[in-house]
Design a protein around this motif. Structure first.
Motif, mmCIF file in Angstrom:
data_model
loop_
_atom_site.group_PDB
_atom_site.id
_atom_site.type_symbol
_atom_site.label_atom_id
_atom_site.label_comp_id
_atom_site.label_asym_id
_atom_site.label_seq_id
_atom_site.Cartn_x
_atom_site.Cartn_y
_atom_site.Cartn_z
ATOM 1 N N ILE A 150 0.853 -1.182 0.000
ATOM 2 C CA ILE A 150 0.000 0.000 0.000
ATOM 3 C C ILE A 150 0.893 1.237 0.000
ATOM 4 C CG2 ILE A 150 -1.895 -1.227 1.106
ATOM 5 C CD1 ILE A 150 -1.238 0.084 3.696
ATOM 6 N N PRO A 151 0.350 2.415 -0.311
ATOM 7 C CA PRO A 151 1.189 3.606 -0.497
ATOM 8 C C PRO A 151 2.070 3.964 0.701
ATOM 9 C CG PRO A 151 -1.033 4.010 -1.290
ATOM 10 C CD PRO A 151 -1.072 2.690 -0.579
ATOM 11 N N SER A 159 -5.787 6.743 3.782
ATOM 12 C CA SER A 159 -6.982 6.607 2.945
ATOM 13 C C SER A 159 -7.182 5.162 2.505
ATOM 14 C CB SER A 159 -6.859 7.518 1.726
ATOM 15 O OG SER A 159 -7.943 7.338 0.847
ATOM 16 N N VAL A 160 -6.106 4.510 2.075
ATOM 17 C CA VAL A 160 -6.200 3.114 1.637
ATOM 18 C C VAL A 160 -6.586 2.209 2.798
ATOM 19 C CG1 VAL A 160 -4.868 1.139 0.796
ATOM 20 C CG2 VAL A 160 -4.622 3.368 -0.315
ATOM 21 N N GLN A 175 -8.721 -8.401 4.714
ATOM 22 C CA GLN A 175 -7.862 -7.669 3.785
ATOM 23 C C GLN A 175 -6.390 -7.851 4.180
ATOM 24 O OE1 GLN A 175 -9.176 -6.170 1.057
ATOM 25 N NE2 GLN A 175 -11.194 -6.877 1.739
ATOM 26 N N ILE A 176 -5.621 -8.408 3.257
ATOM 27 C CA ILE A 176 -4.220 -8.749 3.511
ATOM 28 C C ILE A 176 -3.313 -7.809 2.732
ATOM 29 C CG2 ILE A 176 -2.517 -10.621 3.456
ATOM 30 C CD1 ILE A 176 -4.891 -12.572 3.124
ATOM 31 N N GLN A 193 -3.146 3.640 14.199
ATOM 32 C CA GLN A 193 -3.635 5.015 14.293
ATOM 33 C C GLN A 193 -4.819 5.249 13.340
ATOM 34 O OE1 GLN A 193 -2.813 7.360 16.448
ATOM 35 N NE2 GLN A 193 -1.279 6.047 17.423
ATOM 36 N N ALA A 194 -4.786 4.573 12.186
ATOM 37 C CA ALA A 194 -5.806 4.792 11.165
ATOM 38 C C ALA A 194 -7.099 4.020 11.421
ATOM 39 C CB ALA A 194 -5.260 4.427 9.788
ATOM 40 N N LEU A 195 -6.987 2.837 11.992
ATOM 41 C CA LEU A 195 -8.150 1.965 12.114
ATOM 42 C C LEU A 195 -9.061 2.338 13.273
ATOM 43 C CD1 LEU A 195 -6.649 -1.603 11.485
ATOM 44 C CD2 LEU A 195 -7.612 0.016 9.818
#
Length: 241
Positions: A150-151, A159-160, A175-176, A193-195
């Motif tokens: 991922i980026p 975002s991803v 999702q792997i 932090q994102a989830l």
């Protein structure tokens, strides 16, 4: 195109997921037998491929080996030449740097070309970090997706991750994804932090090796522990129930 009995076969030869483990613990005898009669190989790195072959079949005479490199520097025009031995009736072995050829691996282009040329493709049994991780995660083994890398950019990455989290909930699909090993610690930090705090995260590191670490917890719980993933091959899986 129908495979010809006069053509050699393309053997997909799995390798170990690291150098520390004992190959006999994770690789079947079919790997050793195949290496015994194959002299032509398509590999990512010649040095590590030769080392792997020697570890599996020490009696193999290295001078008899003919290795072609398949990596990001390989020109597309070289692909057909790599399968030329098969057209001459010789068997060819395709090896990944780690795990199963063609899965998260550049070897898929050679496999596709082999089918186009009517060359029989023979997949051999070996360790896949992706499948082993989903097996051990406790997440949905009926529906999952491998998303590769991922980026790197922080905003894009967030975002991803949020999109993957939503996908996991909407489709009940685990999702792997993976990261370059030296960025794993930063990746873990960014994930938690994102989830959403209640989203599950599995971290599967050094799979099949003596240092293996596999754990599934909610994102909130990952914030409470410290684990060093630096330069350790790692699979990340998320699922929001």
């Amino acid at each position: 195109m129908k495979p010809s009995t006069f053509l050699g076969k393309l053997y997909l030869i799995p390798t170990t997921l690291g150098e520390e483990g004992n190959p006999d613990d994770v690789l079947p005898q079919t790997i050793k037998r195949s290496i015994d009669f194959i002299d032509d190989y398509i590999v990512e790195n010649e040095k590590t491929a030769r080392k792997f072959i020697k570890s599996i079949q020490p009696q193999k005479v290295q001078a008899t080996l003919r290795l072609s490199a398949l990596n990001k520097h390989t020109e597309v025009s070289e692909h057909a030449k790599m399968l030329q031995p098969c057209l001459e009736g010789k068997n060819v072995g395709l090896m990944s740097e780690a795990g199963c050829p063609g899965v998260a691996d550049p070897g898929a282009v050679i496999v596709k070309l082999a089918h186009e040329k009517g060359i029989q493709v023979v997949p051999l049994v070996g360790p896949s970090s992706i499948l082993l991780a989903i097996m051990a995660s406790g997440m949905n083994g009926q529906s999952f997706a491998f998303n590769g890398y991922i980026p790197i950019d922080k905003a894009e990455k967030k975002s991803v991750l949020k999109n993957l989290e939503k996908l996991s909930q909407d489709k009940n699909q685990s999702q792997i994804f993976i990261e370059t090993p030296y960025r794993n610690n930063k990746m873990l930090e960014d994930i938690v932090q994102a989830l959403n705090p209640s989203t599950y995260l599995c971290v599967a590191t050094d799979i099949t090796l003596p240092t293996e670490f596999i754990k599934t917890m909610r994102a909130a719980d990952w914030k409470k522990i410290k684990v060093d993933l630096h330069n350790r091959p790692t699979i990340f899986i998320i699922h929001k129930m």
